[in-house]
Design an enzyme around this catalytic site. Structure first.
Site, mmCIF file in Angstrom:
data_model
loop_
_atom_site.group_PDB
_atom_site.id
_atom_site.type_symbol
_atom_site.label_atom_id
_atom_site.label_comp_id
_atom_site.label_asym_id
_atom_site.label_seq_id
_atom_site.Cartn_x
_atom_site.Cartn_y
_atom_site.Cartn_z
ATOM 1 N N LYS A 183 0.867 -1.184 0.000
ATOM 2 C CA LYS A 183 0.000 0.000 0.000
ATOM 3 C C LYS A 183 0.898 1.226 0.000
ATOM 4 O O LYS A 183 2.026 1.180 0.498
ATOM 5 C CB LYS A 183 -0.872 0.008 1.261
ATOM 6 C CG LYS A 183 -2.129 0.833 1.143
ATOM 7 C CD LYS A 183 -3.227 0.057 0.435
ATOM 8 C CE LYS A 183 -4.570 0.726 0.491
ATOM 9 N NZ LYS A 183 -5.647 -0.229 0.212
HETATM 10 N N1 LIG Z 1 -10.973 2.325 -4.604
HETATM 11 C C1 LIG Z 1 -10.907 1.011 -4.430
HETATM 12 O O1 LIG Z 1 -10.895 0.243 -5.397
HETATM 13 C C2 LIG Z 1 -10.879 0.419 -3.060
HETATM 14 C C3 LIG Z 1 -11.093 1.182 -1.937
HETATM 15 N N2 LIG Z 1 -11.171 0.575 -0.712
HETATM 16 C C4 LIG Z 1 -11.407 1.334 0.499
HETATM 17 O O2 LIG Z 1 -12.663 2.009 0.418
HETATM 18 C C5 LIG Z 1 -12.610 3.233 1.169
HETATM 19 C C6 LIG Z 1 -13.059 4.373 0.264
HETATM 20 O O3 LIG Z 1 -12.196 4.429 -0.862
HETATM 21 P P1 LIG Z 1 -12.634 5.162 -2.216
HETATM 22 O O4 LIG Z 1 -14.101 5.105 -2.363
HETATM 23 O O5 LIG Z 1 -11.757 4.626 -3.272
HETATM 24 O O6 LIG Z 1 -12.184 6.647 -1.910
HETATM 25 P P2 LIG Z 1 -12.726 8.005 -2.557
HETATM 26 O O7 LIG Z 1 -11.652 8.987 -2.343
HETATM 27 O O8 LIG Z 1 -13.224 7.778 -3.938
HETATM 28 O O9 LIG Z 1 -13.992 8.347 -1.653
HETATM 29 C C7 LIG Z 1 -13.904 8.503 -0.273
HETATM 30 C C8 LIG Z 1 -15.236 9.010 0.263
HETATM 31 O O10 LIG Z 1 -15.148 9.093 1.688
HETATM 32 C C9 LIG Z 1 -15.548 10.405 2.086
HETATM 33 N N3 LIG Z 1 -14.865 10.785 3.315
HETATM 34 C C10 LIG Z 1 -13.598 11.219 3.485
HETATM 35 N N4 LIG Z 1 -13.367 11.485 4.766
HETATM 36 C C11 LIG Z 1 -14.501 11.203 5.436
HETATM 37 C C12 LIG Z 1 -14.906 11.280 6.782
HETATM 38 N N5 LIG Z 1 -14.075 11.724 7.730
HETATM 39 N N6 LIG Z 1 -16.165 10.892 7.105
HETATM 40 C C13 LIG Z 1 -17.021 10.456 6.142
HETATM 41 N N7 LIG Z 1 -16.683 10.371 4.847
HETATM 42 C C14 LIG Z 1 -15.457 10.738 4.504
HETATM 43 C C15 LIG Z 1 -15.161 11.291 0.919
HETATM 44 O O11 LIG Z 1 -15.853 12.533 0.962
HETATM 45 C C16 LIG Z 1 -15.594 10.400 -0.237
HETATM 46 O O12 LIG Z 1 -16.988 10.486 -0.428
HETATM 47 C C17 LIG Z 1 -11.171 3.336 1.688
HETATM 48 O O13 LIG Z 1 -11.122 2.794 2.976
HETATM 49 C C18 LIG Z 1 -10.388 2.452 0.726
HETATM 50 O O14 LIG Z 1 -9.202 1.939 1.305
HETATM 51 C C19 LIG Z 1 -11.072 -0.777 -0.577
HETATM 52 C C20 LIG Z 1 -10.857 -1.574 -1.654
HETATM 53 C C21 LIG Z 1 -10.659 -1.024 -2.978
HETATM 54 O O1 LIG Z 2 -6.900 -2.883 -6.819
HETATM 55 C C1 LIG Z 2 -5.914 -3.039 -6.114
HETATM 56 O O2 LIG Z 2 -4.870 -3.493 -6.510
HETATM 57 C C2 LIG Z 2 -5.928 -2.681 -4.652
HETATM 58 C C3 LIG Z 2 -7.177 -2.073 -4.111
HETATM 59 C C4 LIG Z 2 -6.920 -1.722 -2.676
HETATM 60 O O3 LIG Z 2 -6.078 -0.904 -2.382
HETATM 61 C C5 LIG Z 2 -7.650 -2.408 -1.631
HETATM 62 O O4 LIG Z 2 -8.268 -3.455 -1.877
HETATM 63 O O5 LIG Z 2 -7.632 -1.933 -0.479
#
Ligand SMILES: NC(=O)C1=CN([C@@H]2O[C@H](COP(=O)(O)OP(=O)(O)OC[C@H]3O[C@@H](n4cnc5c(N)ncnc54)[C@H](O)[C@@H]3O)[C@@H](O)[C@H]2O)C=CC1
Ligand SMILES: O=C(O)CCC(=O)C(=O)O
Length: 429
Positions: free
Chosen positions: A118
């Protein structure tokens, strides 16, 4: 007692919930359940490599700022390090290390041939121009050139990054090595070898795992009341797909606060509204504002934290009313809160299972790139669903056979697979 990590600085204060210590505690619980060799546990408790680089950047107004960029490579026992890169002000080396460890178990649990890594930069991307973000991203990757590569370490999007940053990373890496290397990152735009279905993949995986958990209780998604914290890549995709399947999304939020509707939000319209309002959801017609804290404790069937870690803690866990908590985010439920939920009989669908759809489609993207054959979206979704459903049933079976909660079941499967491979390989002599 293992020494946690020799490589990482101590957490800021004893009161601070340290994500790396939490990740180690889950690992220790799995090791105990598996009766794992102490030496194997010691190896798995430490990231294999921790890299922090300086990123000097000239801002648009001429100011020079030096940022820190981290990449933690936890384990490559099963294959190249794999995991996202996060741009968020709360990024720390300990957080990135915890998330890297989670990636190792996630990939192992899903049966995909990757280790765990990561990365992250502690910035609020909203405070930088597109040009500044591009310069930051390119310099970060230039500094990591020797540490990444399609057979070494393959970054992907996480909070605050998207296909746009992956394209800059792929281009920077390619220019540095002298030829195009699409396989150095996943989650890329389609134009440079991205996969159909990757953008929605993590949210789709969440929907699939929630659907399976409900089916096991003899229920369907139709009419189920869902609250989702976070309306970014993961939260908005999960909301859209759950809404399509007939669930009622009664609340969603961003970092700026949330919105609530007793009759359910019109998610397709909300997505358009957010796109037209620079990602803001506030003021969406036929909704009322709600705080992030209140969203977590709403009366609902399914709660989906899809933002940051440590959102459900000892402080608010007794107010959580959902019967299913699906961890779309990594580590949104603390260790102590998890115990309380499990004791109350709440189904906690653990992050390394519930949000694995993203890395699964990253794997499918990598496979398509390596074979120079690209699939239609229906095939990508089908292959991903197959891997997710299989993993879900493995976790359920492990939980039933060993009489342990789902998180421990998932961890024992992931940790056990890596420990076996580590032993077969000869413990990194
Ligand atoms: N993007 C991906 O493919 C993956 C993401 N994740 C996890 O999912 C979670 C979200 O990631 P993404 O959707 O990609 O990020 P993103 O950046 O696209 O969206 C994050 C969201 O969380 C909100 N946010 C930020 N701080 C906050 C707070 N203090 N309270 C409430 N909401 C808040 C933001 O406003 C936004 O709506 C993270 O924990 C990430 O590690 C897990 C697996 C894969
Ligand atoms: O798509 C990936 O390789 C990793 C996504 C990721 O960071 C996660 O699953 O938390």
């Amino acid at each position: 007692m293992i020494s946690k990590s020799l490589l990482l600085p101590e957490p800021a204060s004893p009161a601070h919930i340290c994500p790396f210590d939490q990740a180690c505690s889950y690992l220790e619980a799995a090791a105990k359940e598996l009766n794992l060799n102490q030496g194997v546990l010691e190896i798995l408790s430490h990231p294999r490599k921790v890299v922090t680089v300086s990123i000097p950047v000239k801002l648009d107004d001429g100011e020079i700022r030096v940022l820190a960029g981290h990449r933690v490579q936890h384990s490559d026992v099963l294959g190249p390090y794999k995991g996202g890169i996060r741009y968020h002000p709360a990024v720390t080396l300990r957080e990135v290390s915890a998330l890297a460890m989670l990636m190792t178990w996630k990939c192992a649990l899903l049966g995909i041939p990757y280790g765990g890594g990561k990365g992250g930069i502690p910035i609020d991307p909203k405070r930088y121009s597109v040009g500044e973000l591009e310069r930051i991203t390119r310099r970060y990757i230039s500094e990591l050139i020797k540490d990444i590569g399609p057979a070494v370490d393959i970054p992907a999007p996480d909070m605050g990054t998207s296909a746009r940053e992956m394209a800059w990373m792929m281009d920077t890496y390619s220019v540095n090595v002298g030829h195009a290397v699409p396989g150095v990152v996943t989650g890329k735009p389609l134009s440079i070898g991205g996969s159909l279905g990757r953008e929605m993949a993590t949210g789709r995986g969440v929907m699939i795992i929630v659907r399976e958990a409900l089916a096991q209780q003899g229920k369907s998604l139709a009419g189920v009341r869902v609250a989702i914290q976070g309306f970014g890549n993961v939260g908005s995709a999960a909301a859209e797909l759950l809404h399509q399947a007939g669930a009622k999304i009664i609340a969603v939020s961003t970092g700026a606060g949330g919105i609530f509707s007793e009759v359910g939000l019109d998610i397709p319209k909300l997505k358009v509204y957010a796109a037209e309002n620079r990602k803001s959801i506030m003021g969406f017609p036929q909704s009322v504002p709600i705080s992030n804290a209140d969203l977590l404790t709403l009366p609902c069937d399914v709660l989906i934290p899809a933002a940051l870690e440590n959102q459900i803690t000892e402080e608010n866990v007794n107010q959580v009313q959902a019967q299913i908590v699906a961890e779309a985010a990594n580590g949104p439920v603390t260790l102590e809160a998890n115990l309380v939920l499990e004791a109350r009989g709440v189904t906690v669908l653990p992050d390394i299972l519930a949000n694995a759809g993203g890395v699964v489609v990253s794997y499918l993207e990598w496979v398509q790139g390596l074979s120079y054959v690209f699939w239609d979206e229906e095939r990508v979704n089908r292959e991903m669903e197959h891997l997710m459903v299989q993993a879900y049933h493995r976790v359920i079976q492990q939980s039933e056979v060993r009489q342990i909660p789902l998180r421990l079941a998932a961890y024992t499967l992931g940790v056990g697979r890596v420990a076996q491979a580590l032993t077969d390989r000869g413990l990194y002599p």
